[in-house]
Write an enzyme that holds these catalytic residues in place. Sequence first.
Site, PDB file in Angstrom:
ATOM      1  N   ARG B  30       0.819  -1.231   0.000  1.00  0.00           N
ATOM      2  CA  ARG B  30       0.000   0.000   0.000  1.00  0.00           C
ATOM      3  C   ARG B  30       0.849   1.276   0.000  1.00  0.00           C
ATOM      4  NH1 ARG B  30      -5.495  -0.982   0.716  1.00  0.00           N
ATOM      5  NH2 ARG B  30      -5.927  -2.870   1.897  1.00  0.00           N
ATOM      6  N   ARG B  34      -2.797   6.798   1.289  1.00  0.00           N
ATOM      7  CA  ARG B  34      -3.254   8.003   1.986  1.00  0.00           C
ATOM      8  C   ARG B  34      -2.224   8.677   2.895  1.00  0.00           C
ATOM      9  NH1 ARG B  34      -8.580   6.908   5.118  1.00  0.00           N
ATOM     10  NH2 ARG B  34      -8.107   4.708   4.750  1.00  0.00           N
ATOM     11  N   ARG B  43      -6.622  12.356  -4.669  1.00  0.00           N
ATOM     12  CA  ARG B  43      -7.882  11.718  -4.263  1.00  0.00           C
ATOM     13  C   ARG B  43      -8.979  12.726  -3.930  1.00  0.00           C
ATOM     14  NH1 ARG B  43      -9.305   7.109  -1.925  1.00  0.00           N
ATOM     15  NH2 ARG B  43     -11.320   8.130  -1.888  1.00  0.00           N
TER      16      ARG B  43
END
Lengths: 350, 350
Positions: B30, B34, B43
Amino acid sequence: MTTFVEQKNDLLLRAARGEPVERTPVWMMRQAGRYLPEYRAIRAGLDFLTLCKTPELAVEVSLQPYRIIGVDAVIMFSDILIPVEAMGQEVRLTEQKGPELPDPIRTRSQVDKLRVPDPVESVPFVMEIIRTLKRELDGRVPLIGFAGAPWTLAAYMIEGGGSKSYSEIKRLMYKEPAMIHSLLDKIADTIILYLNAQIEAGAEIVQLFDSWAGELSPRDYEQFALPYEQKVLGSIDRRRAPAILFINGVGTLLEKMETSGADVLSIDWRVPLGDARRRTGGRVTLQGNLDPCVLLSTPELIASSAAKLIAEGGGSRHILNLGHGILPSTPVENARAFVDAAKGGGGSSQ
Amino acid sequence: MTTFVEQKNDLLLRAARGEPVERTPVWMMRQAGRYLPEYRAIRAGLDFLTLCKTPELAVEVSLQPYRIIGVDAVIMFSDILIPVEAMGQEVRLTEQKGPELPDPIRTRSQVDKLRVPDPVESVPFVMEIIRTLKRELDGRVPLIGFAGAPWTLAAYMIEGGGSKSYSEIKRLMYKEPAMIHSLLDKIADTIILYLNAQIEAGAEIVQLFDSWAGELSPRDYEQFALPYEQKVLGSIDRRRAPAILFINGVGTLLEKMETSGADVLSIDWRVPLGDARRRTGGRVTLQGNLDPCVLLSTPELIASSAAKLIAEGGGSRHILNLGHGILPSTPVENARAFVDAAKGGGGSSQ
């Protein structure tokens, strides 16, 4: 008319102590719970925490699985967060959503403000539940007391509820280990008083739930969970009550878990029972370890799975149980099939 | 002015194949995510699935961790449920809430209706992302493709999203194993086509995520997860791309996992790397395995933890990574400290 003297069933206590047993004893974690219609009837219109604090009703739901399913032991109905509330942290319990602690512990001053409460004064209802159960059971089956272990309770207290990653407690463990040790120590002191009060009230065996310790690396387990399991298990009145330690996800921790000093290690379904026996050298009793999801299948598959486990258990130093709590969607006849497997398929006798 | 010919970094590929490396390569599951402000900027106002399906933006976020943190490999930005949608099941992806599949698979007729889609036709955007990344990277670091493994994808498809107990898929596994095998086989066929298309498009190594296989007992793993890992890994073009297999919670499964045929086993933080090496006899490359929560601590603790792992890894057949995906709350400087630990503390060079 013939009168039978009722047989006292102390299989669980003997298995826990490593003494000979005629057959493997059986009970289920969360056996007093939503899968039973009789439990749901009592819960209707009643919140979970109120049920925990109303001895008459808590006694009734504790006894249900004994009456209905015929388990070999009764565990008092309660929640591991009851002593957390007594320490001074607000706890909201809803069975559906799980626990919520709206003011999670994040600072040293919050830790310092927590009490180490006298359980007899702060949670008298727990002691009343145990005393009443003891009287009602009259020795027919053993009475199990329980508490959460320090790491698992600290996880709830810091995360503010359940968690997927346990990132808040772990962040603090790594960044502020002294604060976390201080919290763990305070919880350990609380749990020692709490379990000793349960034993004094009549609990004949106790289970310590370190449910989430399996989220820790072995190194972190040795630093943040094991020492407090050892402290609790070394400070409660073990001459009067043997102790079971439960961890979910114990795969790589089992050898270290054995050094906790527990009489019984309760393990999840991911460790084959035979491997667990070998890895612990037969020195402790093992409890478990059927995947609770198997109880969603058929009575036939449950019976054969339980029979396999009983065979793997070797007929001594084994307590048949699930690897985690029974699921609310479990059909009652399936729970009964599991219990009957230990009792030789002989129906739900009491 | 001196001109340097840019060094091609193929450390990851050589480590995966067990060839000598100058140092341990590093990337993070990942890593395009974020925790990066640059990712959050893209995003903003864009839903997750749209990002997955917009090659220009997906390429950009795939490259961010390489540019910003200096990882040794780029993994295409996508989601393991992309091929599930192509099979004909509705998928809603929100990064906060996790995946939701509003019409979960529960019946044989639902299984029968699922397609085994041609990936080039059904998910052309994935192939475009890979081709573009390959061109942009120009061999500077390897490009990683990926897919979910059959059991893990089936779990999402049946549970309708994430799960705590995986009770729906397990219930069906036990009650209707033939139907579950049929579903797993269909997913395996889909994933074989999907990964081969990725390799054809330019992926130089692929990772198969059987993230939730660690929820299975060893016996169930052998029946419902391992055979499909073997089928996928045995049917993709391994001469062109080595394969990594990831399982979270691999504690008691590691020896069986090795029989999957993967070149690299990616393991979680609960298995000490040295134990994993011993248990797999040094026959495979290991990837991992720092607890992602350690990245919430301090750069100093991260550096020393990573250095320990690199030492345990022994300098070959090891790819430094986390034991699970990087957490969104990770400070960027901490992610960089982790990567720098592998690169000898030498800053975020490219």
